[in-house]
Design a protein around this motif. Structure first.
Motif, PDB file in Angstrom:
ATOM      1  N   ILE A   1       0.862  -1.181   0.000  1.00 56.37           N
ATOM      2  CA  ILE A   1       0.000   0.000   0.000  1.00 56.37           C
ATOM      3  C   ILE A   1       0.898   1.231   0.000  1.00 56.37           C
ATOM      4  CG2 ILE A   1      -1.942   1.178   1.100  1.00 56.37           C
ATOM      5  CD1 ILE A   1      -2.290  -1.384   2.790  1.00 56.37           C
ATOM      6  N   SER A   2       0.612   2.189  -0.869  1.00 52.81           N
ATOM      7  CA  SER A   2       1.394   3.426  -0.869  1.00 52.81           C
ATOM      8  C   SER A   2       0.564   4.571  -1.434  1.00 52.81           C
ATOM      9  CB  SER A   2       2.679   3.279  -1.693  1.00 52.81           C
ATOM     10  OG  SER A   2       2.384   3.107  -3.065  1.00 52.81           O
ATOM     11  N   TYR A   3       0.800   5.766  -0.894  1.00 50.67           N
ATOM     12  CA  TYR A   3       0.177   6.969  -1.427  1.00 50.67           C
ATOM     13  C   TYR A   3       0.981   7.493  -2.606  1.00 50.67           C
ATOM     14  CZ  TYR A   3      -3.151   7.518   2.403  1.00 50.67           C
ATOM     15  OH  TYR A   3      -4.200   7.341   3.275  1.00 50.67           O
ATOM     16  N   ASN A   4       0.309   8.197  -3.495  1.00 50.29           N
ATOM     17  CA  ASN A   4       0.986   8.920  -4.563  1.00 50.29           C
ATOM     18  C   ASN A   4       1.848  10.008  -3.933  1.00 50.29           C
ATOM     19  OD1 ASN A   4       1.599  10.774  -6.711  1.00 50.29           O
ATOM     20  ND2 ASN A   4      -0.070   9.882  -7.901  1.00 50.29           N
ATOM     21  N   ASN A   5       3.128  10.040  -4.276  1.00 44.75           N
ATOM     22  CA  ASN A   5       4.062  10.981  -3.640  1.00 44.75           C
ATOM     23  C   ASN A   5       3.611  12.433  -3.744  1.00 44.75           C
ATOM     24  OD1 ASN A   5       5.900   9.065  -2.770  1.00 44.75           O
ATOM     25  ND2 ASN A   5       7.050   9.095  -4.692  1.00 44.75           N
ATOM     26  N   ASN A   6       2.933  12.761  -4.837  1.00 39.83           N
ATOM     27  CA  ASN A   6       2.583  14.162  -5.099  1.00 39.83           C
ATOM     28  C   ASN A   6       1.090  14.441  -5.029  1.00 39.83           C
ATOM     29  OD1 ASN A   6       5.364  14.741  -5.784  1.00 39.83           O
ATOM     30  ND2 ASN A   6       4.980  13.644  -7.685  1.00 39.83           N
ATOM     31  N   ASP A   7       0.310  13.451  -4.614  1.00 43.98           N
ATOM     32  CA  ASP A   7      -1.135  13.625  -4.587  1.00 43.98           C
ATOM     33  C   ASP A   7      -1.698  12.827  -3.423  1.00 43.98           C
ATOM     34  OD1 ASP A   7      -3.829  13.879  -4.985  1.00 43.98           O
ATOM     35  OD2 ASP A   7      -3.797  13.399  -7.126  1.00 43.98           O
ATOM     36  N   VAL A   8      -1.997  13.512  -2.317  1.00 42.45           N
ATOM     37  CA  VAL A   8      -2.471  12.824  -1.111  1.00 42.45           C
ATOM     38  C   VAL A   8      -3.868  12.242  -1.303  1.00 42.45           C
ATOM     39  CG1 VAL A   8      -1.080  14.269   0.398  1.00 42.45           C
ATOM     40  CG2 VAL A   8      -3.426  14.944  -0.124  1.00 42.45           C
ATOM     41  N   ASN A   9      -4.517  12.563  -2.396  1.00 39.12           N
ATOM     42  CA  ASN A   9      -5.862  12.052  -2.663  1.00 39.12           C
ATOM     43  C   ASN A   9      -5.851  10.758  -3.469  1.00 39.12           C
ATOM     44  OD1 ASN A   9      -7.150  14.267  -1.370  1.00 39.12           O
ATOM     45  ND2 ASN A   9      -6.746  15.517  -3.179  1.00 39.12           N
ATOM     46  N   GLN A  10      -4.653  10.178  -3.678  1.00 41.16           N
ATOM     47  CA  GLN A  10      -4.553   8.926  -4.419  1.00 41.16           C
ATOM     48  C   GLN A  10      -3.752   7.905  -3.629  1.00 41.16           C
ATOM     49  OE1 GLN A  10      -2.982   9.711  -8.310  1.00 41.16           O
ATOM     50  NE2 GLN A  10      -4.998  10.125  -9.172  1.00 41.16           N
ATOM     51  N   LEU A  11      -4.268   6.684  -3.600  1.00 34.84           N
ATOM     52  CA  LEU A  11      -3.645   5.578  -2.885  1.00 34.84           C
ATOM     53  C   LEU A  11      -3.570   4.389  -3.829  1.00 34.84           C
ATOM     54  CD1 LEU A  11      -2.868   4.522   0.135  1.00 34.84           C
ATOM     55  CD2 LEU A  11      -5.152   3.517   0.052  1.00 34.84           C
ATOM     56  N   TYR A  12      -2.428   3.693  -3.820  1.00 32.79           N
ATOM     57  CA  TYR A  12      -2.248   2.524  -4.672  1.00 32.79           C
ATOM     58  C   TYR A  12      -2.080   1.275  -3.812  1.00 32.79           C
ATOM     59  CZ  TYR A  12      -1.616   5.763  -8.530  1.00 32.79           C
ATOM     60  OH  TYR A  12      -1.816   6.746  -9.454  1.00 32.79           O
ATOM     61  N   ASN A  13      -2.669   0.181  -4.298  1.00 30.50           N
ATOM     62  CA  ASN A  13      -2.652  -1.073  -3.569  1.00 30.50           C
ATOM     63  C   ASN A  13      -2.277  -2.205  -4.526  1.00 30.50           C
ATOM     64  OD1 ASN A  13      -5.311  -3.310  -2.866  1.00 30.50           O
ATOM     65  ND2 ASN A  13      -3.360  -3.329  -1.818  1.00 30.50           N
ATOM     66  N   GLY A  14      -1.185  -2.912  -4.212  1.00 29.17           N
ATOM     67  CA  GLY A  14      -0.788  -4.067  -4.985  1.00 29.17           C
ATOM     68  C   GLY A  14      -1.291  -5.334  -4.317  1.00 29.17           C
ATOM     69  N   ASN A  15      -2.069  -6.136  -5.045  1.00 28.37           N
ATOM     70  CA  ASN A  15      -2.631  -7.349  -4.465  1.00 28.37           C
ATOM     71  C   ASN A  15      -2.520  -8.503  -5.463  1.00 28.37           C
ATOM     72  OD1 ASN A  15      -4.943  -7.151  -6.266  1.00 28.37           O
ATOM     73  ND2 ASN A  15      -5.756  -5.575  -4.901  1.00 28.37           N
ATOM     74  N   ASP A  16      -3.132  -9.632  -5.121  1.00 30.25           N
ATOM     75  CA  ASP A  16      -3.005 -10.812  -5.979  1.00 30.25           C
ATOM     76  C   ASP A  16      -3.750 -10.659  -7.302  1.00 30.25           C
ATOM     77  OD1 ASP A  16      -1.357 -12.111  -4.281  1.00 30.25           O
ATOM     78  OD2 ASP A  16      -2.667 -13.825  -3.914  1.00 30.25           O
ATOM     79  N   GLY A  17      -4.546  -9.624  -7.450  1.00 27.75           N
ATOM     80  CA  GLY A  17      -5.257  -9.400  -8.704  1.00 27.75           C
ATOM     81  C   GLY A  17      -4.652  -8.311  -9.558  1.00 27.75           C
ATOM     82  N   GLY A  18      -3.556  -7.694  -9.088  1.00 26.75           N
ATOM     83  CA  GLY A  18      -2.937  -6.608  -9.843  1.00 26.75           C
ATOM     84  C   GLY A  18      -2.801  -5.356  -9.001  1.00 26.75           C
ATOM     85  N   ILE A  19      -3.244  -4.224  -9.543  1.00 34.25           N
ATOM     86  CA  ILE A  19      -3.121  -2.932  -8.872  1.00 34.25           C
ATOM     87  C   ILE A  19      -4.497  -2.295  -8.766  1.00 34.25           C
ATOM     88  CG2 ILE A  19      -2.123  -0.615  -8.961  1.00 34.25           C
ATOM     89  CD1 ILE A  19       0.160  -1.828 -10.583  1.00 34.25           C
ATOM     90  N   CYS A  20      -4.829  -1.826  -7.579  1.00 32.40           N
ATOM     91  CA  CYS A  20      -6.086  -1.122  -7.346  1.00 32.40           C
ATOM     92  C   CYS A  20      -5.758   0.308  -6.924  1.00 32.40           C
ATOM     93  CB  CYS A  20      -6.884  -1.838  -6.257  1.00 32.40           C
ATOM     94  SG  CYS A  20      -8.475  -1.085  -5.891  1.00 32.40           S
ATOM     95  N   LYS A  21      -6.444   1.273  -7.523  1.00 35.13           N
ATOM     96  CA  LYS A  21      -6.218   2.683  -7.209  1.00 35.13           C
ATOM     97  C   LYS A  21      -7.421   3.225  -6.444  1.00 35.13           C
ATOM     98  CE  LYS A  21      -6.134   5.713 -10.610  1.00 35.13           C
ATOM     99  NZ  LYS A  21      -5.667   6.549 -11.735  1.00 35.13           N
ATOM    100  N   TYR A  22      -7.144   3.939  -5.367  1.00 40.64           N
ATOM    101  CA  TYR A  22      -8.192   4.528  -4.538  1.00 40.64           C
ATOM    102  C   TYR A  22      -8.168   6.049  -4.657  1.00 40.64           C
ATOM    103  CZ  TYR A  22      -9.021   0.121  -2.048  1.00 40.64           C
ATOM    104  OH  TYR A  22      -9.341  -1.168  -1.727  1.00 40.64           O
ATOM    105  N   SER A  23      -9.356   6.622  -4.697  1.00 41.64           N
ATOM    106  CA  SER A  23      -9.519   8.069  -4.552  1.00 41.64           C
ATOM    107  C   SER A  23      -9.820   8.351  -3.081  1.00 41.64           C
ATOM    108  CB  SER A  23     -10.664   8.562  -5.438  1.00 41.64           C
ATOM    109  OG  SER A  23     -10.930   9.928  -5.205  1.00 41.64           O
ATOM    110  N   VAL A  24      -9.042   9.239  -2.474  1.00 41.88           N
ATOM    111  CA  VAL A  24      -9.151   9.518  -1.048  1.00 41.88           C
ATOM    112  C   VAL A  24      -9.820  10.879  -0.865  1.00 41.88           C
ATOM    113  CG1 VAL A  24      -7.914   9.694   1.137  1.00 41.88           C
ATOM    114  CG2 VAL A  24      -7.030   8.211  -0.685  1.00 41.88           C
ATOM    115  N   THR A  25     -10.947  10.887  -0.157  1.00 40.54           N
ATOM    116  CA  THR A  25     -11.690  12.125   0.088  1.00 40.54           C
ATOM    117  C   THR A  25     -11.645  12.446   1.569  1.00 40.54           C
ATOM    118  OG1 THR A  25     -13.189  11.552  -1.727  1.00 40.54           O
ATOM    119  CG2 THR A  25     -13.875  13.323  -0.253  1.00 40.54           C
TER     120      THR A  25
END
Length: 592
Positions: free
Chosen positions: A392-416
């Motif tokens: 799990i990691s946040y986008n370095n330059n955008d606190v409203n984006q979170l990335y998650n690496g899992n067994d299905g690939g990559i999931c991107k979250y919008s953080v509000t």
């Protein structure tokens, strides 16, 4: 002579029968594969990794030369483009938030120039036989400099592809690769062969001096002082799974060690750049699984550790997960939550990440994924596209984006981000009932003016009752309750508040307890949080406290009761006409 031949025949049959009874013979496929391998390994009896790599590079160069000489011989990908595989790490270009890198378990290194959007990924050719990429580090001052760690090793005694033993899944690495031109060309700077059976688990750059680089591997901790061009081992504790560097004093470094009962598991700290190490106190020990660390970017004294202690799928009661926290830069630790989110994957897939601006807002994940806005004390499930979360990691330059690496690939979250009027609880989108009863107590004289409810989307009719004193013992006594208000609303959907205003504010007296029964005409529709004990404290601020309550199957007082349920939403109130605002909370919406 005939007698001798008969004896030999009978003896041979009995011997073969005894042999078949005393040992399990390999299948014919075993001999066929051995024969196939022996032909290719001749005259050594094994495949020499060094010679294999030399030949790999030779063939690669010859193919590249052939392509240059024959420009019409071009290739294009046929897909599929809609399915990822196990993803071990994700990294954002610190100088361009649009560029995302991902390390896969068996497909090498990947890149997207469109923030990881679908169909935007391309595989990066390194020129080396790279299978698993477990870590990616990008220089904060020059994003052309990229360093990757290869291999996916879970056991220090071996990690094999295709083997039926599930705890040995993974692949060995070939060391560390470095690029100085944004990934176009690569150099191997830590030179391993597959036969050495090692893996690089994590790489971290010194935030004040990118020439100092740390690498955690299956055989110990390495350090480079020339930007990753050469390496020296500074600690030999096996299975280093994570590293955190203090951004204020980069001589202070934490390493997390151990997996699958490897010796020396725990968290270690150096205060002198790796010359000496000391195991820290407070991390559960021993544990069977691995440990991941995350330092709060906004407060380097606050660090979280996700500690996996689970392996069994047959007896899951033996599995444990510990969410630990340090408030003194890793010198001492406490367990803040022992909810078993990693379960049987404590050795395989779990992680923790901290919001870049709020040290109390964290995401932790294992089999499923959870959020906390109170420093890990309360964990609430959030949506996901796939299970078994590795990174799990946040986008370095955008606190409203979170990335998650899992067994299905990559999931991107919008953080509000939300800051609610009054007092807010955690939000949940998984559990639903028709209504909820709960208590509040007033620490000061307050006026409750409304609620922010966590409802499914659509048109609703809300009913609100209240009573002086606790609801406990009066759940079915309709005569003890007073009708407060009803109204029609159009819900905003789960995970965000749908606000309703009371026709008249309810005045609550200091030191008194009040209870509420909130329901609607649409079942099941109220989202609630699973609790521990009805009547125990759920949330509080200087003016009001909320206590765990019960759920109702319907809007009626005689409907079925469900114990230990927490209110999910907002209570809007004012003190002397002034409405305070709750601590910041977050909503995570995923898309892949």
């Amino acid at each position: 002579l005939l007698f001798i031949l008969i004896c030999l025949l009978l003896f041979g049959c009995d011997y073969r029968k005894d042999l078949e009874n005393s040992e399990i013979l390999p299948s014919e496929a075993f001999f066929a594969i051995n024969n196939w391998s022996a032909q290719r390994a001749y005259p050594y009896g094994y495949v020499n990794d060094k010679k294999f790599l030399d030949e790999f590079i030779k063939v690669k160069n010859s193919i590249q030369s052939a392509r240059l000489s024959s420009p019409n011989n071009t290739w294009e990908t046929m897909g599929p483009h809609n399915r990822g595989g196990r993803t071990l790490c994700v990294a954002t270009n610190p100088q361009n938030s649009n560029t995302i890198f991902a390390g896969s378990a068996s497909g090498g290194l990947w890149r997207s120039y469109k923030k990881g959007d679908p169909y935007s990924w391309e595989r990066i050719v390194t020129g080396y036989p790279v299978s698993g990429v477990n870590s990616i580090a990008i220089s904060p001052t020059d994003s052309n400099i990229i360093i990757i760690g290869t291999g996916e090793v879970y056991s220090y005694q071996g990690s094999n592809i295709g083997i039926s033993v599930r705890t040995n899944r993974g692949s060995f690495g070939i060391g560390i690769l470095k690029s100085t031109d944004g990934g176009n060309t690569w150099t191997k700077t830590l030179n391993w062969q597959y036969s050495e059976q090692h893996g690089v688990q994590i790489i971290k750059l010194n935030p004040l001096n990118p020439n100092t680089v740390w690498a955690g591997t299956s055989i110990g901790t390495y350090k480079s002082t020339d930007g990753g061009d050469s390496w020296n081992i500074v600690d030999s504790t096996f299975m280093v799974t994570d590293i955190e560097i203090n951004p204020l004093d980069t001589n202070k470094v934490l390493i997390a060690c151990g997996n699958l009962n490897s010796p020396g598991n725990g968290v270690y700290k150096t205060n002198d750049g790796g010359n000496t190490w000391q195991q820290v106190n407070g991390i559960p020990n021993p544990v069977i699984g691995k440990i991941h660390l995350c330092q709060a970017p906004s407060n380097s004294n606050i660090i979280y550790a996700s500690v996996g202690d689970g392996l069994s799928t047959a007896n899951q009661s033996t599995n444990n997960t510990y969410l630990c926290k340090s408030t003194d830069a890793g010198d001492s630790w406490t367990v803040v939550n022992n909810f078993d989110y990693a379960k049987y994957q404590g050795w395989f897939s779990h992680d923790v990440a901290v919001h870049p601006q709020n040290p109390d807002a964290i995401i932790c994940a294992g089999v499923n994924i959870y959020q906390s806005d109170d420093g890990g004390q309360t964990l609430t499930a959030i949506g996901q596209d796939h299970g078994d979360h590795h990174y799990i990691s946040y986008n370095n330059n955008d606190v409203n984006q979170l990335y998650n690496g899992n067994d299905g690939g990559i999931c991107k979250y919008s953080v509000t981000e939300f800051s609610h009027p009054g007092i807010s609880t955690s939000w949940n989108t998984a559990n639903m009932s028709a209504g909820i009863m709960f208590d509040v107590s007033a620490a000061n004289n307050i006026n409750i003016t409304g609620f922010g409810l966590n409802l499914n989307s659509g048109q609703k009719t809300i009913y609100i009752y209240y009573k002086n004193g606790t609801h406990i013992g009066f759940e079915n006594d309709s005569l003890a309750w007073t009708f407060l208000d009803s109204m029609s609303v159009t819900s905003n959907g789960t995970g965000v508040p749908t606000y309703i205003n009371l026709s008249s504010a309810l005045s609550c007296t200091q030191s008194q307890t009040y209870s509420f029964f909130i329901s609607n005409n649409d079942w099941p529709d109220f989202n609630y949080i699973a609790g521990n004990a009805t009547g125990s404290l759920q949330a509080s601020d200087p003016n009001i406290s909320i206590y765990e309550g019960v759920g109702r199957r319907a809007k009626y007082f005689n409907s079925q009761i469900f114990q230990n349920r927490k209110f999910s939403g907002v209570i809007v109130y004012n003190v002397g006409g002034v409405t305070p605002y709750s601590d910041t909370t977050y909503n995570y919406t995923y898309y892949n």
